[in-house]
Design a protein around this motif. Structure first.
Motif, PDB file in Angstrom:
ATOM      1  N   HIS A 207       8.566  -3.581  16.067  1.00  0.00           N
ATOM      2  CA  HIS A 207       8.682  -4.418  14.949  1.00  0.00           C
ATOM      3  C   HIS A 207       8.087  -3.901  13.544  1.00  0.00           C
ATOM      4  O   HIS A 207       7.228  -2.903  13.521  1.00  0.00           O
ATOM      5  CB  HIS A 207       7.558  -5.596  15.402  1.00  0.00           C
ATOM      6  N   ILE A 208       8.820  -4.264  12.483  1.00  0.00           N
ATOM      7  CA  ILE A 208       8.666  -3.685  11.276  1.00  0.00           C
ATOM      8  C   ILE A 208       8.047  -4.814  10.273  1.00  0.00           C
ATOM      9  O   ILE A 208       9.020  -5.861  10.083  1.00  0.00           O
ATOM     10  CB  ILE A 208       9.812  -3.092  10.669  1.00  0.00           C
ATOM     11  N   SER A 209       6.904  -4.621   9.462  1.00  0.00           N
ATOM     12  CA  SER A 209       6.490  -5.572   8.523  1.00  0.00           C
ATOM     13  C   SER A 209       6.724  -4.967   7.118  1.00  0.00           C
ATOM     14  O   SER A 209       6.354  -3.503   6.750  1.00  0.00           O
ATOM     15  CB  SER A 209       5.004  -5.860   8.816  1.00  0.00           C
ATOM     16  N   LYS A 210       7.555  -5.388   6.204  1.00  0.00           N
ATOM     17  CA  LYS A 210       8.006  -4.992   4.986  1.00  0.00           C
ATOM     18  C   LYS A 210       7.415  -5.788   3.942  1.00  0.00           C
ATOM     19  O   LYS A 210       7.383  -6.910   3.877  1.00  0.00           O
ATOM     20  CB  LYS A 210       9.680  -5.152   4.927  1.00  0.00           C
ATOM     21  N   TYR A 211       6.908  -4.714   2.954  1.00  0.00           N
ATOM     22  CA  TYR A 211       6.167  -5.240   1.657  1.00  0.00           C
ATOM     23  C   TYR A 211       7.059  -4.629   0.479  1.00  0.00           C
ATOM     24  O   TYR A 211       7.491  -3.506   0.621  1.00  0.00           O
ATOM     25  CB  TYR A 211       4.754  -5.319   1.893  1.00  0.00           C
ATOM     26  N   SER A 212       6.736  -5.025  -0.697  1.00  0.00           N
ATOM     27  CA  SER A 212       7.044  -4.334  -1.812  1.00  0.00           C
ATOM     28  C   SER A 212       6.002  -4.298  -2.963  1.00  0.00           C
ATOM     29  O   SER A 212       5.126  -5.304  -2.851  1.00  0.00           O
ATOM     30  CB  SER A 212       8.351  -4.992  -2.697  1.00  0.00           C
ATOM     31  N   PHE A 213       5.749  -3.442  -3.794  1.00  0.00           N
ATOM     32  CA  PHE A 213       4.820  -3.338  -4.635  1.00  0.00           C
ATOM     33  C   PHE A 213       5.237  -2.896  -5.991  1.00  0.00           C
ATOM     34  O   PHE A 213       6.269  -2.110  -5.976  1.00  0.00           O
ATOM     35  CB  PHE A 213       3.582  -2.577  -4.365  1.00  0.00           C
ATOM     36  N   TRP A 214       4.798  -3.335  -7.076  1.00  0.00           N
ATOM     37  CA  TRP A 214       5.347  -3.047  -8.488  1.00  0.00           C
ATOM     38  C   TRP A 214       4.814  -1.718  -9.137  1.00  0.00           C
ATOM     39  O   TRP A 214       3.505  -1.444  -8.854  1.00  0.00           O
ATOM     40  CB  TRP A 214       5.127  -4.287  -9.643  1.00  0.00           C
ATOM     41  N   ASN A 215       5.528  -0.942  -9.823  1.00  0.00           N
ATOM     42  CA  ASN A 215       4.923   0.043 -10.781  1.00  0.00           C
ATOM     43  C   ASN A 215       4.369   1.392  -9.682  1.00  0.00           C
ATOM     44  O   ASN A 215       3.959   2.257 -10.358  1.00  0.00           O
ATOM     45  CB  ASN A 215       4.052  -0.381 -11.813  1.00  0.00           C
ATOM     46  N   GLY A 216       4.676   1.248  -8.474  1.00  0.00           N
ATOM     47  CA  GLY A 216       3.942   2.448  -7.485  1.00  0.00           C
ATOM     48  C   GLY A 216       2.590   2.743  -7.492  1.00  0.00           C
ATOM     49  O   GLY A 216       2.344   3.904  -7.106  1.00  0.00           O
ATOM     50  N   ARG A 217       1.994   1.714  -7.696  1.00  0.00           N
ATOM     51  CA  ARG A 217       0.535   1.860  -7.689  1.00  0.00           C
ATOM     52  C   ARG A 217      -0.035   1.458  -6.145  1.00  0.00           C
ATOM     53  O   ARG A 217       0.137   0.095  -5.727  1.00  0.00           O
ATOM     54  CB  ARG A 217      -0.226   1.337  -8.637  1.00  0.00           C
ATOM     55  N   ILE A 218      -0.582   2.359  -5.236  1.00  0.00           N
ATOM     56  CA  ILE A 218      -1.203   1.926  -4.000  1.00  0.00           C
ATOM     57  C   ILE A 218      -2.264   2.709  -3.499  1.00  0.00           C
ATOM     58  O   ILE A 218      -2.614   3.798  -4.093  1.00  0.00           O
ATOM     59  CB  ILE A 218       0.143   2.488  -3.176  1.00  0.00           C
ATOM     60  N   VAL A 219      -3.157   2.045  -2.780  1.00  0.00           N
ATOM     61  CA  VAL A 219      -4.144   2.712  -2.157  1.00  0.00           C
ATOM     62  C   VAL A 219      -4.311   2.330  -0.745  1.00  0.00           C
ATOM     63  O   VAL A 219      -4.195   1.359  -0.178  1.00  0.00           O
ATOM     64  CB  VAL A 219      -5.593   2.168  -2.609  1.00  0.00           C
ATOM     65  N   LEU A 220      -3.786   3.534   0.036  1.00  0.00           N
ATOM     66  CA  LEU A 220      -3.744   3.474   1.312  1.00  0.00           C
ATOM     67  C   LEU A 220      -4.739   4.210   2.064  1.00  0.00           C
ATOM     68  O   LEU A 220      -5.190   5.337   1.799  1.00  0.00           O
ATOM     69  CB  LEU A 220      -2.259   4.098   1.878  1.00  0.00           C
ATOM     70  N   PHE A 221      -5.794   3.309   2.797  1.00  0.00           N
ATOM     71  CA  PHE A 221      -6.801   3.668   3.334  1.00  0.00           C
ATOM     72  C   PHE A 221      -7.061   3.343   4.781  1.00  0.00           C
ATOM     73  O   PHE A 221      -7.193   2.101   5.019  1.00  0.00           O
ATOM     74  CB  PHE A 221      -8.169   3.176   2.702  1.00  0.00           C
ATOM     75  N   LYS A 222      -6.907   4.400   5.708  1.00  0.00           N
ATOM     76  CA  LYS A 222      -6.861   3.903   7.128  1.00  0.00           C
ATOM     77  C   LYS A 222      -7.848   4.767   7.972  1.00  0.00           C
ATOM     78  O   LYS A 222      -7.920   6.160   7.970  1.00  0.00           O
ATOM     79  CB  LYS A 222      -5.376   4.487   7.723  1.00  0.00           C
ATOM     80  N   GLU A 223      -8.808   4.115   8.435  1.00  0.00           N
ATOM     81  CA  GLU A 223      -9.636   4.660   9.739  1.00  0.00           C
ATOM     82  C   GLU A 223      -8.928   4.728  11.113  1.00  0.00           C
ATOM     83  O   GLU A 223      -8.128   4.226  11.271  1.00  0.00           O
ATOM     84  CB  GLU A 223     -11.158   3.659   9.457  1.00  0.00           C
ATOM     85  N   TYR A 224      -9.571   5.754  11.581  1.00  0.00           N
ATOM     86  CA  TYR A 224      -8.963   5.993  13.146  1.00  0.00           C
ATOM     87  C   TYR A 224      -9.280   4.773  13.802  1.00  0.00           C
ATOM     88  O   TYR A 224     -10.539   4.190  14.025  1.00  0.00           O
ATOM     89  CB  TYR A 224      -9.713   7.280  13.555  1.00  0.00           C
TER      90      TYR A 224
END
Length: 330
Positions: A207-224
């Motif tokens: 399963h793949i959940s797809k999203y888009s975001f504008w201008n390339g700004r992202i904060v990806l924060f993943k705890e174990y």
């Protein structure tokens, strides 16, 4: 009569001497009193200035911390001093001047001068220091690792990263950033372009959940999650005509970041237990700051370049990263 005249002259001479001695004694007492008062005013003025410095630099309240407030909300005009009034209890005409500059190796520092008047006594104080936590402020090509570091440094870095993880506040992040925070999937693919929309896929088995975001700004924060290591792949989207890029923060508590193909990243990358890997022959550039809490170096083909402005922009969102020091005070 001659004897009476001599006595009178003696009395006058003694009286004159006594008056002179008394006048000098009184003048000495007055001068000593003035000296004591001036010393007291000097001490009180110094204490008032030192207390104000502590409030403007050391206080943990970000709204009252002058240095933090400037870094959070304004791009400091480096090398250009800024003067402003400062209210100090018991002092008149108190004002401050702050100036930011860069060390030879690119570290951002500040110089803060405060002066004011207390009972006609003018005093001033100057404090110098750096902006970021000393644990991450060195700028060896923007890369922080445990290589050639002491055991004590490793423990302190762990504490800083643990604090970032436990105190991370999504409310502090600008709404223009796409937030990927503690999602369920362990595999993520970010497809970067040179402009316009970027795309992010969260992959869980088939399963793949797809999203888009504008201008390339992202904060990806993943705890174990306690089960599986995370893998984040940053690659160039096939529709991009030139180098794809994104900017922001990538934090993985337990996982690897893969840069695939002709793709760049601008901002701060933190891998608390993971590696920075490269796929493809094209070189990738990271401008900002990379923290790898381990001894492994990034793969060949990844160029890391310290950038003070990208570091400042993203450090605002990481608790404890901006931690002004007092290196000297006089």
């Amino acid at each position: 009569m001659k004897r009476d005249g001599s006595i009178i002259m003696l009395v006058l001479i003694v009286s004159a001497v006594c008056m002179t001695v008394s006048w000098f004694a009184l003048e000495s007492v007055i001068m000593q009193n003035r000296i004591v008062i001036n010393r007291y005013d000097n001490v009180q003025a110094r204490m008032s200035l030192e207390n104000k410095v502590a409030e403007l630099v050391v206080t943990s309240d970000d709204a009252d911390n002058l240095v933090k407030d400037i870094i959070y909300n304004n791009k400091p005009e480096v090398y250009k001093p800024s003067t402003f009034p400062i209210p100090i209890e018991g002092m008149e005409d108190a004002k401050g001047m702050i100036k930011f500059s860069y060390c030879d190796e690119g570290r951002l520092n500040y110089r803060l001068n405060i002066e004011g008047t207390r009972n006609s006594v003018v005093d001033s104080i100057t404090v110098k220091g750096h902006i970021y936590s000393p644990l991450v402020d060195h700028c060896q090509d923007g890369l922080v690792t445990l290589q050639n570091r002491s055991l004590e440094y490793g423990e302190e870095l762990n504490q800083l990263l643990d604090n970032i993880r436990s105190s991370f506040n999504t409310d502090a992040i600008d709404s223009t950033y796409f937030l990927a925070i503690n999602y369920l999937e362990n595999e993520v693919k970010i497809r970067a372009k040179s402009s316009g929309y970027r795309y992010i896929d969260f992959i869980r088995e088939n399963h793949i959940s797809k999203y888009s975001f504008w201008n390339g700004r992202i904060v990806l924060f993943k705890e174990y999650d306690g089960f599986n290591r995370d893998v984040v792949r940053l690659e160039k989207d096939t529709s991009s005509y030139s180098t794809g890029y994104v900017m922001g923060i990538i934090y993985l508590e337990n996982g690897d970041l893969i840069l695939s193909g002709d793709v760049d990243f601008y901002g701060i990358i933190i891998l608390q237990n993971g590696a920075l890997l490269k796929e493809g022959e094209e070189e990738s550039l990271i401008k900002g700051k990379v923290i790898v809490n381990g001894f492994n170096q990034p793969d060949e083909g990844i160029k890391i370049q310290y950038d003070p402005e990208y570091t400042r922009l993203m450090a605002r969102f990481l608790p404890g990263f901006i931690s002004p020091t007092i290196d000297s005070i006089r």
